[in-house]
Design a protein around this motif. Structure first.
Motif, PDB file in Angstrom:
ATOM      1  N   ASP A 463       0.820  -1.217   0.000  1.00 58.65           N
ATOM      2  CA  ASP A 463       0.000   0.000   0.000  1.00 58.65           C
ATOM      3  C   ASP A 463       0.849   1.260   0.000  1.00 58.65           C
ATOM      4  O   ASP A 463       0.365   2.329  -0.398  1.00 58.65           O
ATOM      5  N   ARG A 464       2.106   1.171   0.486  1.00 55.63           N
ATOM      6  CA  ARG A 464       2.982   2.339   0.515  1.00 55.63           C
ATOM      7  C   ARG A 464       4.007   2.313  -0.621  1.00 55.63           C
ATOM      8  O   ARG A 464       4.501   3.363  -1.057  1.00 55.63           O
ATOM      9  N   ILE A 465       4.381   1.131  -1.076  1.00 55.83           N
ATOM     10  CA  ILE A 465       5.398   1.052  -2.137  1.00 55.83           C
ATOM     11  C   ILE A 465       4.847   1.520  -3.479  1.00 55.83           C
ATOM     12  O   ILE A 465       5.568   2.098  -4.331  1.00 55.83           O
ATOM     13  N   ILE A 466       3.538   1.293  -3.726  1.00 55.25           N
ATOM     14  CA  ILE A 466       2.940   1.727  -5.009  1.00 55.25           C
ATOM     15  C   ILE A 466       2.947   3.241  -5.134  1.00 55.25           C
ATOM     16  O   ILE A 466       3.421   3.791  -6.152  1.00 55.25           O
ATOM     17  N   PRO A 467       2.434   4.003  -4.125  1.00 52.36           N
ATOM     18  CA  PRO A 467       2.514   5.472  -4.271  1.00 52.36           C
ATOM     19  C   PRO A 467       3.951   5.986  -4.318  1.00 52.36           C
ATOM     20  O   PRO A 467       4.214   7.030  -4.935  1.00 52.36           O
ATOM     21  N   ALA A 520       0.356  15.618  -3.653  1.00 45.38           N
ATOM     22  CA  ALA A 520       0.123  15.674  -2.202  1.00 45.38           C
ATOM     23  C   ALA A 520      -0.546  14.398  -1.704  1.00 45.38           C
ATOM     24  O   ALA A 520      -0.252  13.888  -0.616  1.00 45.38           O
ATOM     25  N   GLY A 521      -1.462  13.850  -2.492  1.00 41.11           N
ATOM     26  CA  GLY A 521      -2.111  12.594  -2.096  1.00 41.11           C
ATOM     27  C   GLY A 521      -1.136  11.441  -2.030  1.00 41.11           C
ATOM     28  O   GLY A 521      -1.220  10.568  -1.159  1.00 41.11           O
ATOM     29  N   LEU A 522      -0.171  11.438  -2.983  1.00 41.10           N
ATOM     30  CA  LEU A 522       0.851  10.380  -2.941  1.00 41.10           C
ATOM     31  C   LEU A 522       1.678  10.448  -1.654  1.00 41.10           C
ATOM     32  O   LEU A 522       1.979   9.431  -1.028  1.00 41.10           O
ATOM     33  N   LEU A 523       2.089  11.672  -1.267  1.00 43.18           N
ATOM     34  CA  LEU A 523       2.862  11.817  -0.022  1.00 43.18           C
ATOM     35  C   LEU A 523       2.072  11.332   1.192  1.00 43.18           C
ATOM     36  O   LEU A 523       2.631  10.726   2.128  1.00 43.18           O
ATOM     37  N   THR A 524       0.778  11.603   1.184  1.00 43.74           N
ATOM     38  CA  THR A 524      -0.060  11.163   2.304  1.00 43.74           C
ATOM     39  C   THR A 524      -0.130   9.640   2.361  1.00 43.74           C
ATOM     40  O   THR A 524      -0.040   9.034   3.442  1.00 43.74           O
ATOM     41  N   GLN A 525      -0.286   8.999   1.193  1.00 44.44           N
ATOM     42  CA  GLN A 525      -0.347   7.532   1.183  1.00 44.44           C
ATOM     43  C   GLN A 525       0.967   6.904   1.613  1.00 44.44           C
ATOM     44  O   GLN A 525       0.997   5.865   2.285  1.00 44.44           O
ATOM     45  N   ILE A 526       2.082   7.548   1.189  1.00 48.81           N
ATOM     46  CA  ILE A 526       3.388   6.998   1.580  1.00 48.81           C
ATOM     47  C   ILE A 526       3.673   7.246   3.053  1.00 48.81           C
ATOM     48  O   ILE A 526       4.473   6.546   3.675  1.00 48.81           O
ATOM     49  N   VAL A 527       3.012   8.226   3.675  1.00 47.85           N
ATOM     50  CA  VAL A 527       3.313   8.708   5.028  1.00 47.85           C
ATOM     51  C   VAL A 527       4.747   9.233   5.025  1.00 47.85           C
ATOM     52  O   VAL A 527       5.598   8.833   5.832  1.00 47.85           O
ATOM     53  N   ALA A 528       5.039  10.131   4.057  1.00 46.12           N
ATOM     54  CA  ALA A 528       6.373  10.692   3.893  1.00 46.12           C
ATOM     55  C   ALA A 528       6.376  12.143   4.343  1.00 46.12           C
ATOM     56  O   ALA A 528       5.360  12.834   4.287  1.00 46.12           O
ATOM     57  N   ARG A 543      11.514  11.936   3.586  1.00 46.39           N
ATOM     58  CA  ARG A 543      11.880  10.892   4.573  1.00 46.39           C
ATOM     59  C   ARG A 543      10.651  10.026   4.875  1.00 46.39           C
ATOM     60  O   ARG A 543       9.542  10.543   5.066  1.00 46.39           O
ATOM     61  N   ILE A 544      10.904   8.754   4.897  1.00 47.19           N
ATOM     62  CA  ILE A 544       9.829   7.769   5.108  1.00 47.19           C
ATOM     63  C   ILE A 544      10.187   6.926   6.346  1.00 47.19           C
ATOM     64  O   ILE A 544      11.297   6.371   6.422  1.00 47.19           O
ATOM     65  N   VAL A 545       9.259   6.856   7.288  1.00 49.79           N
ATOM     66  CA  VAL A 545       9.462   6.024   8.491  1.00 49.79           C
ATOM     67  C   VAL A 545       8.913   4.633   8.212  1.00 49.79           C
ATOM     68  O   VAL A 545       7.778   4.478   7.725  1.00 49.79           O
TER      69      VAL A 545
END
Length: 548
Positions: A463-467, A520-528, A543-545
């Protein structure tokens, strides 16, 4: 007692047993101690009473001898001197054991007779004078017949019992009288037939030893106390005998201050009382202890053992699914019911687990098939886009290449996450290498360059690698449209145990436009988190946790 304070069944049952047994043990101990004290008091009272009995017998004999002496004195006082001697001699002959008489009349006449030639009148007079100088005995009961002194004397190594009477009454013809008797008379008085072999009794003269005794060999004084104790009136004590062993003694004064009766007892009665006390004390205590032991064994055997079996079965379920609570024929019915209910519950749980496991397997299979279908569908879509791209030119071709690259991101993500047949996290380095290769093949022009430096072994969920793939395609694709000869470098590196930093740079400065709303939606999905905004050569840094 609050049994809830005890946390275990055994503790509560044991506490209940102690609550019942402890008062019984205390009452048994009190009863044994009371009985022991009563028996000891009875033994001591008997010993004192024994000494009193012998003292009374000695006093009765002395009182009888005194009456005889006074009677002889009264009769002799009315006769002449010759008749006095004859009457006194007749009395000595008729009364066995009387040895000598000495009478002194108020008119000065003296009547002195002895059956023993060695006991002369002068010795009798000296003895009477010596006794008159000693204090008289105290009155025992009622009125004494005269001023009296009871004693024993030794004349020519022969011991005699002495009764001396003195009268200050002028109407009495006899002023003083002395009677000497053999100790055997008192010995016969002490003879009670068969007596206790452990009892020894004697009439003692202070400082000079035994006058007469019973229950001991003649001349044997080893049973007497090692240190002489003269009672004021009466006394009882325990002390070492002259022979060594400890004995109990009871004494009673007969004639103050020298004559007293002493009785000696061995400690057999006290030892028997102590043995009885120990039996009375220990029997109920040992019975209660045995009851506690048997009760505890019964608790362990018929209760705790089965409870531990249930506990062991419950704990073993974590490692051994076939664990069951023990069920035996000798189990109590209620314990057996609990064990059978536990085993039934375990079997039902295993059945539910099997059904759930089958359902999960079916679900995994369906999900896997669904993802394969999705992956295959994406590959089909990618193939159609590729075929359509061949017939297109200009912006249309670039748009189709960008779409084909995005579809490839989806396809690669599902390919990596289902690599082992089940859904699993995707390694960032493998995924980014694949995405960069696809960008190089689909979007990059021949005079442009796409480079990557991937230095991380971290993983992200699908779910995070795709965005993340969409973000890189979007940024790199927009950068490559700025002109020929441009080279874009994507860097991914760990800056902590749980943080990945991704940076994108161009080899020269370019004009930066506003990113699309989708960014912006992609950053939210990645939680970056954005570290630096695009500017100059930098196309952005994030940065991605993650948590492996």
């Amino acid at each position: 007692m609050r049994l809830a304070r005890f946390k275990t069944v055994r503790g509560r049952l044991l506490a209940l047993l102690v609550a019942i047994a402890l008062p019984i043990a205390c009452l048994s101990a009190i009863a044994a101690i009371t009985t022991y004290r009563t028996v000891i008091a009875s033994i001591q009272s008997f010993q004192i009473r024994t000494a009193d009995d012998y003292a009374v017998r000695a006093r009765v004999w002395y009182r009888g001898a005194l009456r005889s002496l006074l009677t002889v004195g009264a009769a002799a006082g009315t006769s002449s001197t010759g008749d006095c001697d004859a009457a006194a001699h007749e009395v000595l002959k008729r009364v066995t054991g009387y040895s000598a008489l000495h009478l002194k009349m108020r008119n000065g006449e003296i009547c002195s007779v002895s059956l023993d030639p060695s006991v002369t009148a002068a010795k009798l007079a000296a003895t009477a004078e010596r006794l008159s100088a000693k204090p008289p005995v105290r009155i025992w009961a009622g009125t004494e017949l005269a001023i009296v002194r009871y004693d024993d004397v030794i004349l020519d190594q022969q011991r005699y019992l002495a009764v001396y009477a003195h009268s200050n009454d002028p109407e009495q013809l006899t002023q003083e009288a002395l009677l000497l008797a053999e100790p055997d008379l008192l010995n016969k008085v002490f003879d009670l037939g068969e007596s206790d072999k452990n009892l020894a009794v004697a009439l003692i003269h202070r400082g000079s030893g035994i006058v007469t005794s019973r229950g001991a060999d003649e001349g044997d004084e080893s049973w007497l106390p090692a240190q002489e104790v003269v009672p004021d009136v009466k006394a009882r004590w325990e002390a070492a005998s002259r022979a060594g062993p400890s004995r109990a003694y009871a004494a009673r004064m007969v004639a103050e201050p020298d004559l007293y009766v002493i009785a000696s007892f061995d400690n057999a009665a006290e030892r028997a009382a102590q043995t009885q006390f120990l039996i009375l004390l220990l029997t109920p205590l040992l019975t209660l202890a045995l009851l506690c032991f048997v009760y505890l064994r019964a608790i362990d055997r018929h209760c705790v053992r089965w409870l531990r079996g249930l506990e062991a079965a419950a704990r073993a379920r974590a490692k051994l699914s076939s664990a069951r609570a023990p069920v035996a024929a000798d189990m109590p019915s209620d314990m057996r019911s609990v064990a059978e209910a536990f085993n039934t519950m375990v079997e039902e749980e295993e059945m539910r687990q099997r059904k759930l496991s089958n359902a999960l397997d079916d679900n995994r299979f369906l999900v896997r098939e669904l993802h394969h279908r999705v992956k295959n569908s994406l590959q089909v879509v990618q193939s159609y886009i590729g075929l359509t791209k061949r017939d297109s030119r200009g912006e249309a071709r670039l748009a189709l290449a960008d779409a084909e690259c995005r579809v490839h991101v989806l396809s690669a993500a599902y390919r990596f996450t289902l690599a082992d047949g089940e859904m699993q996290p995707v390694r960032v380095d493998l995924f980014l290498d694949d995405v960069m290769t696809m960008i190089s093949n689909l979007i990059r022009r021949r005079d442009q360059g796409v480079m990557s430096r991937i230095e991380t072994m971290s993983s992200l969920s699908v779910d995070r690698i795709i965005p993340l793939g969409f973000l890189i395609v979007d940024v790199v694709g927009r950068a490559l449209r700025h002109g020929p000869g441009l080279t874009v470098t994507v860097t991914a590196a760990d800056i902590g145990r749980e943080i990945i930093e991704i940076s994108i740079e161009a080899d020269r400065e370019i004009d930066h436009a506003e990113p699309p709303r989708l960014f912006a939606g992609l950053l939210t999905q990645i939680v970056a988190t954005e570290v630096s905004a695009p500017g100059g050569r930098s196309l952005g840094s994030w940065r991605i946790v993650h948590r492996d």
